[in-house]
Design a protein around this motif. Structure first.
Motif, PDB file in Angstrom:
ATOM      1  N   UNK A   1      -1.490  -8.711  -6.358  1.00 40.68           N
ATOM      2  CA  UNK A   1      -1.346  -8.761  -4.906  1.00 40.68           C
ATOM      3  C   UNK A   1      -0.005  -9.370  -4.514  1.00 40.68           C
TER       4      UNK A   1
ATOM      5  N   UNK B   1      -9.592   2.555  -9.206  1.00 48.70           N
ATOM      6  CA  UNK B   1      -8.487   3.307  -8.606  1.00 48.70           C
ATOM      7  C   UNK B   1      -8.168   4.548  -9.440  1.00 48.70           C
TER       8      UNK B   1
ATOM      9  N   UNK C   1       1.418   1.317  -1.341  1.00 53.33           N
ATOM     10  CA  UNK C   1       2.567   0.847  -2.138  1.00 53.33           C
ATOM     11  C   UNK C   1       3.168   1.999  -2.938  1.00 53.33           C
TER      12      UNK C   1
ATOM     13  N   UNK D   1      -8.644  -1.653  -0.959  1.00 58.89           N
ATOM     14  CA  UNK D   1      -7.813  -1.793  -2.157  1.00 58.89           C
ATOM     15  C   UNK D   1      -7.204  -0.460  -2.600  1.00 58.89           C
ATOM     16  N   UNK D   2      -7.988   0.612  -2.572  1.00 60.24           N
ATOM     17  CA  UNK D   2      -7.441   1.910  -2.975  1.00 60.24           C
ATOM     18  C   UNK D   2      -6.384   2.370  -1.974  1.00 60.24           C
TER      19      UNK D   2
ATOM     20  N   UNK E   1      -2.176  -0.192 -13.512  1.00 61.73           N
ATOM     21  CA  UNK E   1      -1.957  -1.239 -12.518  1.00 61.73           C
ATOM     22  C   UNK E   1      -2.725  -0.912 -11.241  1.00 61.73           C
ATOM     23  N   UNK E   2      -3.154  -1.959 -10.575  1.00 63.19           N
ATOM     24  CA  UNK E   2      -3.706  -1.870  -9.218  1.00 63.19           C
ATOM     25  C   UNK E   2      -2.855  -2.804  -8.369  1.00 63.19           C
ATOM     26  N   UNK E   3      -2.255  -2.263  -7.299  1.00 63.48           N
ATOM     27  CA  UNK E   3      -1.288  -3.027  -6.516  1.00 63.48           C
ATOM     28  C   UNK E   3      -1.708  -3.092  -5.056  1.00 63.48           C
ATOM     29  N   UNK E   4      -1.688  -4.297  -4.484  1.00 64.06           N
ATOM     30  CA  UNK E   4      -1.942  -4.438  -3.051  1.00 64.06           C
ATOM     31  C   UNK E   4      -0.830  -5.303  -2.442  1.00 64.06           C
TER      32      UNK E   4
ATOM     33  N   UNK F   1      -4.559   0.443  -0.080  1.00 62.88           N
ATOM     34  CA  UNK F   1      -3.392  -0.426  -0.261  1.00 62.88           C
ATOM     35  C   UNK F   1      -2.547   0.022  -1.459  1.00 62.88           C
ATOM     36  N   UNK F   2      -3.243   0.369  -2.544  1.00 62.85           N
ATOM     37  CA  UNK F   2      -2.539   0.819  -3.752  1.00 62.85           C
ATOM     38  C   UNK F   2      -1.713   2.072  -3.447  1.00 62.85           C
TER      39      UNK F   2
ATOM     40  N   UNK G   1      -9.965  -6.867  -7.064  1.00 61.22           N
ATOM     41  CA  UNK G   1      -8.877  -6.426  -7.950  1.00 61.22           C
ATOM     42  C   UNK G   1      -9.329  -6.448  -9.407  1.00 61.22           C
TER      43      UNK G   1
ATOM     44  N   UNK H   1       6.282   3.042 -10.808  1.00 64.27           N
ATOM     45  CA  UNK H   1       5.988   4.474 -10.871  1.00 64.27           C
ATOM     46  C   UNK H   1       5.347   4.879 -12.202  1.00 64.27           C
TER      47      UNK H   1
END
Lengths: 320, 320
Positions: free
Chosen positions: A255, A118, B124, B117-118, A273-276, B120-121, A109, A268
């Motif tokens: 995470x 990403x 979401x 990770x990508x 941001x990077x979200x898992x 997963x992003x 991350x 949105x």
């Protein structure tokens, strides 16, 4: 009084492993908690839960023969450990079991957010990579000071990994650690001010609620990147989103969230941001090991002798 | 005979640093190479280029007073070094200058691909994270054998980082390395067969063209993950895409491509890829340092004394 209660649908994977030797109840299959309690409440001596799912003490108080709560994961923030201790209920968790997996994910991350992996992937997917449009504006990670909040087994594993990237590491946490292999900052604010990457690895409890607030984010600053693999409650998420929107924080990789699942709409229009989906500690390998440990503990407690039960109870997190 | 030729538009950032002290030509501003050559060809003694952009020997042959090619990056695969050596043209590059940045990016790509990770992003972002839909099927990285192809400065930096993740590292490369701190596999095929993560860090030249072909990908296998931060030419990209489509390879994370920019359509329906636009070595910090080194070399060669020129020429990669 040897029944087992599974408190949340995410415990379905463990059911098959327990059912052959135990009476297992799935709370979510009853019309209401009351329906369950009136029929089986007195028979339950063990709850199996994920650890981060909230279990109400009102429910616990009505399970009059409850003696043990087994948290499958490494966390136990959904359980009121002090209340349980006062009521003679032991709480065990797979503390540290997934530290390396969580640390690997945290590192991924951190690099994804810092180096824009990403964003780069999406850039190519949108067909925007052109010959004259490739030079990125990422910064190097080499030599950038990193801060770890909470130097438990996960924090240490993250610190070890960041050190391999030649990032000098400091840490801060509410407890002293005499054997800490990294220098401790004077306060969280000072740690944030001296770091450009801040990784949250601390335990979630009342004392760490919104520990990372607007002031900490301001100290981390417009070049700062926040990584959270602890719990969503540790961060004032509204303040975080505002800082990202205003460019007062460079990026965040999360995470864990204030509410899980986090709604897609909430993120949105939030940049960088990077979200898992709370996936850091849940590799198939570690999940298998953690389920194995949980089953072993339940078996030892319900089917074993006095010594077996003693071993399970001695692992209680209340003493930590 | 002291003019400088910039061969590709991506050299624009260096122009301003050279223009005050030198006569600088931008090849892309002329109607054709011929137009440029007929007016200024004889005056050029130095070319400044990215290193990975192909410079035709037909062009070089007509620059009769060319003595030096300065590659701003660490690579020089776009330059025919042997041909230059035969024609008395020195080639210098910032060898190793961006090794840590490339290694950080490679590590980020490896974790992003391995831990999803990508994906997963995006999961979401699409609003698909629901309470009953969160358990991922990622595998742990702990203890997973990793292979490095090419143990130069980048390969060593990647190996160091993977070791911090408790991944046992082997390597293979066409050259022996007496001081290699990691065991060398008997062959590339054996390295791939014994590894589940394979990171390409080798130099691109005729001998490494399509080094990673269908057979190597088959050896890496359906659980294998490929990371390429070397050059696109090292991989048979059609074979890679076919293996990903058929599930004969788990995932690939690529910073370099057979043609760059790579077309978005080429990857539209290819599963389990993480793609970045040849960004691994290009942080602002390293770019600034590499541009500084290139300018310093040009100044020393064109404005310095005999000793200065000697120092620049002694850095020629032809001897490596």
């Amino acid at each position: 009084m040897t029944d087992i209660l599974l408190a949340h649908p995410n415990m379905s994977p463990i059911r098959g492993a327990l059912a052959p030797r135990h009476e297992v109840h799935a709370l979510w299959e009853y019309e209401s908690s009351d329906t369950f309690l009136s029929s089986h409440g007195g028979a339950v001596s063990v709850i199996v839960t994920a650890g981060e799912n909230r279990i109400d003490t009102a429910l616990l108080g009505r399970l009059t023969n409850l003696r043990l709560i087994v948290c499958v994961g490494s966390g136990y923030d959904g359980v009121d450990v002090d209340w349980c201790a006062r009521h003679g209920i032991a709480v065990v968790a797979a503390v540290g079991a997934n530290a390396k997996d969580v640390a690997d994910h945290a590192l991924g991350l951190a690099i994804a957010a810092w180096r824009g992996i990403v964003a780069d992937h999406d850039f190519i997917a949108r067909g925007e990579w052109q010959a004259a449009n490739r030079l990125p504006s990422r910064r190097t990670m080499t030599g950038v000071p990193a801060g770890i909040v909470g130097l438990g087994s996960i924090g240490r594993a993250v610190a070890h990994r960041l050190s391999a990237l030649d990032m000098p590491v400091q840490w801060w946490g509410p407890r002293e650690q005499s054997d800490a292999p990294f220098p401790k900052a004077a306060s969280l604010i000072e740690l944030a001010a001296e770091s450009r990457l801040l990784v949250l690895c601390c335990r979630a409890d009342a004392s760490s609620h919104h520990l990372v607030d607007a002031a900490v984010l301001e100290a981390l600053g417009p070049d700062g990147v926040l990584v959270n693999v602890a719990r969503g409650s540790v961060v004032d998420e509204d303040a975080l989103i505002a800082a990202l929107r205003d460019g007062r924080l460079a990026a965040a990789a999360l995470d864990v969230f204030a509410t899980e699942p986090t709604p897609a709409d909430r993120w949105r229009d939030v940049p960088n941001v990077v979200l898992t989906p709370h996936a850091a500690g849940l590799t198939t390998d570690t999940l298998r090991a953690m389920i194995g440990l949980a089953v072993q503990r339940v078996d030892a407690f319900l089917l074993g002798d006095e010594q077996d039960r003693g071993r399970v109870l001695s692992a209680s997190v209340a003493a930590r």
